[in-house]
Design a protein around this motif. Structure first.
Motif, PDB file in Angstrom:
ATOM      1  N   GLU A  33     -37.835  66.800-105.943  1.00 34.19           N
ATOM      2  CA  GLU A  33     -37.217  67.249-104.693  1.00 34.19           C
ATOM      3  C   GLU A  33     -37.698  68.627-104.257  1.00 34.19           C
ATOM      4  O   GLU A  33     -37.421  69.061-103.130  1.00 34.19           O
ATOM      5  CB  GLU A  33     -35.689  67.249-104.831  1.00 34.19           C
ATOM      6  CG  GLU A  33     -35.132  68.213-105.853  1.00 34.19           C
ATOM      7  CD  GLU A  33     -34.960  67.616-107.238  1.00 34.19           C
ATOM      8  OE1 GLU A  33     -34.121  68.133-108.004  1.00 34.19           O
ATOM      9  OE2 GLU A  33     -35.659  66.626-107.543  1.00 34.19           O
ATOM     10  N   ASP A  34     -38.413  69.338-105.156  1.00 33.51           N
ATOM     11  CA  ASP A  34     -38.925  70.666-104.808  1.00 33.51           C
ATOM     12  C   ASP A  34     -40.328  70.616-104.210  1.00 33.51           C
ATOM     13  O   ASP A  34     -40.926  71.653-103.908  1.00 33.51           O
ATOM     14  CB  ASP A  34     -38.940  71.567-106.054  1.00 33.51           C
ATOM     15  CG  ASP A  34     -37.539  71.931-106.512  1.00 33.51           C
ATOM     16  OD1 ASP A  34     -36.641  72.009-105.655  1.00 33.51           O
ATOM     17  OD2 ASP A  34     -37.338  72.132-107.722  1.00 33.51           O
ATOM     18  N   GLN A  50     -47.797  67.791 -97.003  1.00 38.24           N
ATOM     19  CA  GLN A  50     -48.477  68.322 -95.822  1.00 38.24           C
ATOM     20  C   GLN A  50     -49.735  67.497 -95.567  1.00 38.24           C
ATOM     21  O   GLN A  50     -50.341  66.975 -96.503  1.00 38.24           O
ATOM     22  CB  GLN A  50     -48.851  69.794 -96.025  1.00 38.24           C
ATOM     23  CG  GLN A  50     -47.659  70.696 -96.313  1.00 38.24           C
ATOM     24  CD  GLN A  50     -48.069  72.081 -96.772  1.00 38.24           C
ATOM     25  OE1 GLN A  50     -49.205  72.300 -97.178  1.00 38.24           O
ATOM     26  NE2 GLN A  50     -47.141  73.027 -96.697  1.00 38.24           N
ATOM     27  N   THR A  72     -42.959  69.359-101.228  1.00 42.96           N
ATOM     28  CA  THR A  72     -43.092  68.894 -99.847  1.00 42.96           C
ATOM     29  C   THR A  72     -44.505  68.381 -99.628  1.00 42.96           C
ATOM     30  O   THR A  72     -45.435  68.756-100.354  1.00 42.96           O
ATOM     31  CB  THR A  72     -42.794  70.020 -98.840  1.00 42.96           C
ATOM     32  OG1 THR A  72     -43.690  71.120 -99.081  1.00 42.96           O
ATOM     33  CG2 THR A  72     -41.354  70.504 -98.986  1.00 42.96           C
ATOM     34  N   ILE A  79     -38.937  62.641-100.779  1.00 40.66           N
ATOM     35  CA  ILE A  79     -39.028  63.103 -99.399  1.00 40.66           C
ATOM     36  C   ILE A  79     -37.902  62.494 -98.569  1.00 40.66           C
ATOM     37  O   ILE A  79     -37.614  61.302 -98.690  1.00 40.66           O
ATOM     38  CB  ILE A  79     -40.392  62.691 -98.784  1.00 40.66           C
ATOM     39  CG1 ILE A  79     -41.549  63.152 -99.691  1.00 40.66           C
ATOM     40  CG2 ILE A  79     -40.560  63.245 -97.380  1.00 40.66           C
ATOM     41  CD1 ILE A  79     -41.661  64.637 -99.854  1.00 40.66           C
ATOM     42  N   ALA A 135     -42.983  62.862-105.521  1.00 42.06           N
ATOM     43  CA  ALA A 135     -42.284  63.736-104.583  1.00 42.06           C
ATOM     44  C   ALA A 135     -41.192  62.940-103.894  1.00 42.06           C
ATOM     45  O   ALA A 135     -41.433  61.818-103.430  1.00 42.06           O
ATOM     46  CB  ALA A 135     -43.264  64.296-103.556  1.00 42.06           C
ATOM     47  N   GLN A 139     -38.826  62.011 -92.784  1.00 45.02           N
ATOM     48  CA  GLN A 139     -40.175  62.569 -92.922  1.00 45.02           C
ATOM     49  C   GLN A 139     -41.131  61.551 -93.547  1.00 45.02           C
ATOM     50  O   GLN A 139     -42.305  61.500 -93.197  1.00 45.02           O
ATOM     51  CB  GLN A 139     -40.142  63.829 -93.780  1.00 45.02           C
ATOM     52  CG  GLN A 139     -39.306  64.966 -93.210  1.00 45.02           C
ATOM     53  CD  GLN A 139     -39.215  66.142 -94.158  1.00 45.02           C
ATOM     54  OE1 GLN A 139     -40.018  66.278 -95.074  1.00 45.02           O
ATOM     55  NE2 GLN A 139     -38.215  66.986 -93.950  1.00 45.02           N
ATOM     56  N   PHE A 168     -45.591  73.283-103.326  1.00 44.94           N
ATOM     57  CA  PHE A 168     -44.365  73.713-104.009  1.00 44.94           C
ATOM     58  C   PHE A 168     -44.466  75.193-104.343  1.00 44.94           C
ATOM     59  O   PHE A 168     -45.541  75.728-104.613  1.00 44.94           O
ATOM     60  CB  PHE A 168     -44.079  72.878-105.262  1.00 44.94           C
ATOM     61  CG  PHE A 168     -45.230  72.731-106.220  1.00 44.94           C
ATOM     62  CD1 PHE A 168     -45.353  73.556-107.321  1.00 44.94           C
ATOM     63  CD2 PHE A 168     -46.192  71.738-106.016  1.00 44.94           C
ATOM     64  CE1 PHE A 168     -46.408  73.419-108.210  1.00 44.94           C
ATOM     65  CE2 PHE A 168     -47.250  71.584-106.907  1.00 44.94           C
ATOM     66  CZ  PHE A 168     -47.359  72.423-108.007  1.00 44.94           C
TER      67      PHE A 168
END
Length: 369
Positions: A280-281, A285, A283, A326, A324, A330, A344
């Motif tokens: 959960e930490d 891109q 993201t 998300i 991950a 998203q 992260f």
């Protein structure tokens, strides 16, 4: 002085050591969970507290009194087993009354107490039913009521929910916690289920190979693990084995990749470490950004919808896959085969020393998941 104390407890079965020099202090009214994989010694500890096993070494004190060698039937304990262990020829009410009959309590007291306990566990109308007429969850509620009937000083629960389906398990664990808090009763709970331990406990003792790896509040066990085993056994995590490149600057080397972490005050350059990052930490891109965080490039190879979030498995290289979690709104834009960058923060990296024994325990944690 704590209400229940285990001092330097060890238990040997022949040449095998099930429990290795454990000291625990449990406060009155506390809910303590012993959490660990099969064979870690958690059930052996519970059985020694109950009086079903005798410690090879060490002492058990209850409210200041040594009960190490006291017979099980002389200890003020209530036990709830995994298998319900109800008497099939007795009604629910008769099962609850069993211990009170052994104690030769007055009949009117027994009848009143049974009614109170049936109400407490939410089965007020089912006292005359036999076990085969009850669902698994209802049988376990009766087993809980039977354990409470003798007004124990300590309630012991040995994986009581493992035989139930997921929905009933969640409902009943909430009931167990509600009843324990309502009665302000000291409880010790054994499980290998991390979610149960995190949701039920005041404190958790994470165990491996007969030892306590970490004893702490659930929030600290999850967010601030103190050992490599605790970090990898509790909760989902991404794990990177590396070497400290600069402790002062918070820089670690993982293969060809440099990872930024918080400054390391307890470690030194060239120390072997395990870097743990929670899913959960992380993201995602679509392009690399220049900042002070970490960025790994990879390709999405698996996408799993898990209700409140979507879990993406991203292949970094031949040996490394990172997960991950998300938010669904998203995740809709990310598809299998898409190249992405994983970002992260240094603060998201939990860096723990990794000696040879720690590496063995990390492998054990991975097998247990």
């Amino acid at each position: 002085m704590a209400f229940l104390e285990l001092t330097n407890i060890s238990k040997h079965f022949g040449r095998s050591t099930a429990v290795n020099d454990i000291t625990l202090s449990i406060n009155q009214g506390e809910f303590l969970t012993l959490l660990g994989p099969s064979g870690c010694g958690k059930t052996t500890i519970l059985r020694m507290i109950a009086g079903f096993e005798t410690p090879t070494i060490g002492n058990i004190l209850l409210d200041g009194e040594d009960i190490t060698y006291r017979a099980a039937n002389k200890r003020p304990m209530g036990m709830v087993f995994q298998s319900y262990a109800l008497f099939p020829h007795m009604t629910a009410e008769q099962n609850i009354a069993f211990g009170m009959n052994i104690q030769r309590q007055p009949k009117d007291y027994i009848k009143r107490r049974c009614a109170e306990l049936l109400e407490l566990v939410g089965l007020a109308e089912m006292g005359r039913r036999y076990p085969h007429q009850l669902s698994g969850g209802q049988q376990q509620r009766i087993a809980l009521a039977r354990a409470l009937a003798v007004e124990p000083k300590v309630l012991l629960l040995d994986e009581p929910l493992s035989a139930l389906d997921a929905k009933v398990r969640i409902s009943l664990r909430n009931e167990i916690r509600r009843i324990q808090q309502q009665l302000k009763m000291t409880a010790i709970y054994v499980t290998h289920d991390q979610e149960e331990a995190l949701s039920l406990s005041d404190r958790i003792a994470v165990m491996a190979k007969g030892k306590v790896e970490q004893l702490d509040a659930p929030e600290n066990i999850y967010s601030h693990p103190q050992t490599a085993f605790a970090a990898t056994f509790v909760g989902n995590s991404n794990q990177f084995r590396g070497v400290v490149e600069s402790a002062v600057d918070g820089l670690c080397r993982v293969g060809e990749q440099a990872l930024r972490v918080s400054p390391l005050t307890q470690l030194h350059s060239n120390d072997n470490v395990l870097i743990v990052v929670r899913p959960e930490d992380i993201t995602l891109q679509s392009e690399h950004t220049q900042d002070n965080g970490n960025s790994l490039s990879g390709t999405i190879e698996l996408r799993t919808f898990l209700g409140p979030f979507t879990r993406l498995h991203v292949r970094i290289d031949a040996d490394t896959t990172v997960i991950a979690d998300i938010p669904n709104q998203q995740a809709a834009t990310y598809t299998i085969g898409m190249p992405v960058f994983l970002a992260f923060a240094p603060q998201a990296c939990k860096v723990l020393p990794l000696a040879s024994t720690d590496a063995e325990l990390v492998h054990l944690a991975a097998e247990a998941v």
